[in-house]
Design a protein around this motif. Structure first.
Motif, short mmCIF file in Angstrom:
data_model
loop_
_atom_site.label_atom_id
_atom_site.label_comp_id
_atom_site.label_asym_id
_atom_site.label_seq_id
_atom_site.Cartn_x
_atom_site.Cartn_y
_atom_site.Cartn_z
N HIS A 195 7.80 -1.14 4.14
CA HIS A 195 7.67 0.15 4.66
C HIS A 195 7.73 1.29 3.75
O HIS A 195 8.11 1.48 2.63
N PRO A 196 6.53 2.32 4.27
CA PRO A 196 6.41 3.56 3.34
C PRO A 196 7.88 4.07 3.09
O PRO A 196 8.58 4.37 3.89
N SER A 202 -0.39 7.00 -2.81
CA SER A 202 -0.15 6.97 -1.35
C SER A 202 1.15 6.28 -0.97
O SER A 202 1.54 5.47 -1.86
N GLU A 203 1.57 6.72 0.14
CA GLU A 203 3.05 6.15 0.53
C GLU A 203 2.88 4.66 1.00
O GLU A 203 3.95 4.05 1.01
N ALA A 204 1.63 4.13 1.12
CA ALA A 204 1.36 2.83 1.47
C ALA A 204 1.01 2.07 0.49
O ALA A 204 0.43 0.93 0.59
N GLY A 205 1.23 2.61 -0.84
CA GLY A 205 0.84 1.81 -2.19
C GLY A 205 1.65 0.77 -2.79
O GLY A 205 1.17 0.43 -3.75
N THR A 250 14.82 4.35 4.94
CA THR A 250 14.09 3.24 4.44
C THR A 250 14.38 2.81 2.95
O THR A 250 14.92 3.88 2.18
N VAL A 251 14.32 1.57 2.77
CA VAL A 251 14.70 1.12 1.22
C VAL A 251 13.69 0.09 1.00
O VAL A 251 13.36 -1.00 1.78
N THR A 252 12.62 0.27 0.15
CA THR A 252 11.59 -0.46 -0.19
C THR A 252 11.53 -0.78 -1.57
O THR A 252 11.79 0.36 -2.37
N GLY A 253 11.30 -1.97 -2.05
CA GLY A 253 11.25 -2.29 -3.50
C GLY A 253 10.44 -3.29 -3.64
O GLY A 253 9.71 -4.23 -2.93
#
Length: 405
Positions: A12-13, A140-143, A173-176
């Motif tokens: 998730h961005p 990009s936030e989708a990168g 959101t938490v993405t790594g």
């Protein structure tokens, strides 16, 4: 071949966090090897780093820059560790930060540098700097997915994890992403890991959240017992989620920490599943210890034993090797009759020797599986710990014998 990994999940961005990648040709040709992560102004950062005394120049500089203030950019290159490079390595790390800062219009100390790859070779700053415009243009936030692939070295698959939780009625959101496959015995984190959230969090709580997550995840994995010169794990918070800033220890902090820990746990286990040459994913659980240290000493003695690890690779239920590892772990005044050892659900050791009900066929059935749990109950206390490791294969030797050729 990675054990039980099916590719990247949905990442998730994270609002307020952008990533860009580029092919700078630092060591690899025809693939991305440079990543820039941009954190929105006003965001905060936390990090933990390797405890290896020969830590890389970018580790030293990242520590220094983070102590001076919140980061605006993370700069990551793969293929060259910029470690064991002396004063020239620090000059290269500083020049890399200055190059990005000049293009981005920020102070050099707002850039945290990270490198991974071959130790002892000079970092080609000219190539790195030449790749920066393309990486910035790619922001990009989708990168996340492209960045996950760009930081790989001997990894066979990209590694990422993502969670969304509700805090104060809002989605957070938490993405790594992480990289790591060999030279894995972290003493703080892993080879490289970057986790981001849009939660507004005070600097103190952010650091505490990261340290708690790392201790339960990246500090509980080992492939080969080698702590890298470049290990680093970073948690950044953009503050874009529309909730009150998390400053205390209430439900909001707990929910965020649970999500960060879950992401770190998934990333850490992915590193083991993709361990160099790994064909087995092994969980070592130690129960009934007097304290945490005692349990970890036993767990890591098992996980680091070449004889145990090669038996796992051969699917050989040579349980005497596990027994011997427990016995040499340094547990004082161990009551052998109180110790039990299990392979999966199969008890192999009880009352100081082989369990009378144990059969070679039962042990073989467990060892044939790609995922195996070894459980040791020391029978002397309430402490318990768990680590994850791999087998030791011919392929591991080949990868590391040919790493620089």
């Amino acid at each position: 071949m990675a054990v039980g990994l099916q590719g990247l999940p949905v990442l998730h961005p994270v609002p307020g966090v952008r990533l860009g990648a580029a092919a700078a040709g630092i060591r690899y040709q025809g693939r991305d090897d440079l990543v820039v992560l941009e954190l929105a102004e006003g965001g905060r950062g936390a990090a933990v780093f390797t405890r290896n005394a020969f830590c890389a120049a970018p580790v030293t500089l990242a520590r220094r820059h983070l102590a001076a203030g919140a980061p605006r950019f993370l700069l990551v290159n793969s293929g060259n560790a910029n470690a064991g490079t002396g004063a020239a390595g620090m000059v290269a790390a500083e020049a890399s930060c200055a190059a990005l800062a000049g293009l981005a219009g920020c102070a050099a100390q707002a850039v945290l540098p990270f490198s991974t790859g071959v130790i002892g070779e000079p970092l080609n700053v000219e190539r790195l700097a030449a790749g920066l415009p393309a990486a910035l243009a790619d922001l990009s936030e989708a990168g996340w997915e492209r960045a996950a692939r760009a930081i790989m070295t001997t990894d066979t698959v990209a590694k990422g994890a993502s969670r969304q939780v509700v805090i104060e009625g809002r989605t957070v959101t938490v993405t790594g992403i992480a990289k790591g496959s060999g030279m894995i015995r972290p003493d703080m984190a892993t080879m490289l890991a970057y986790v981001a959230t849009d939660a507004p969090v005070s600097a103190e709580r952010l650091q505490e959240c990261l340290e708690e997550a790392v201790n339960e995840s990246f500090n509980r994995i080992t492939v080969d017992g080698d702590t890298s010169t470049n290990d680093a794990c970073v948690l950044v918070a953009s503050g874009r989620a529309e909730i009150p800033e998390i400053q205390g220890y209430g439900p909001a902090f707990e929910t965020l920490c649970e999500a960060v820990t879950a992401v770190c746990m998934e990333l850490a286990q992915a590193i083991i599943r993709d361990g160099e040459g790994a064909t087995k994913f092994i969980t070592v659980e130690v129960l009934g210890g007097r304290d945490e240290r005692e349990c970890l000493d036993v767990a890591y003695t098992i996980a680091h034993s070449p004889l145990v690890k090669t038996a796992f690779h051969a699917s050989d239920p040579n349980w005497g090797r596990i027994l011997a590892a427990v016995g040499r772990a340094g547990v004082e005044e161990m009551d052998l009759d109180a110790v039990t050892i299990r392979l999966g659900e199969v008890c192999i050791v009880r009352d100081g020797g082989r369990d009378p009900a144990y059969t070679e066929a039962a042990g073989q059935a467990v060892m044939n599986e790609p995922e195996i749990t070894v459980t040791v109950d020391l029978g002397r206390g309430d402490a318990k710990e768990r680590v994850w490791t791999t087998d030791l294969s011919y392929e591991y030797v080949r990868i590391n014998a040919e790493y620089r050729t």
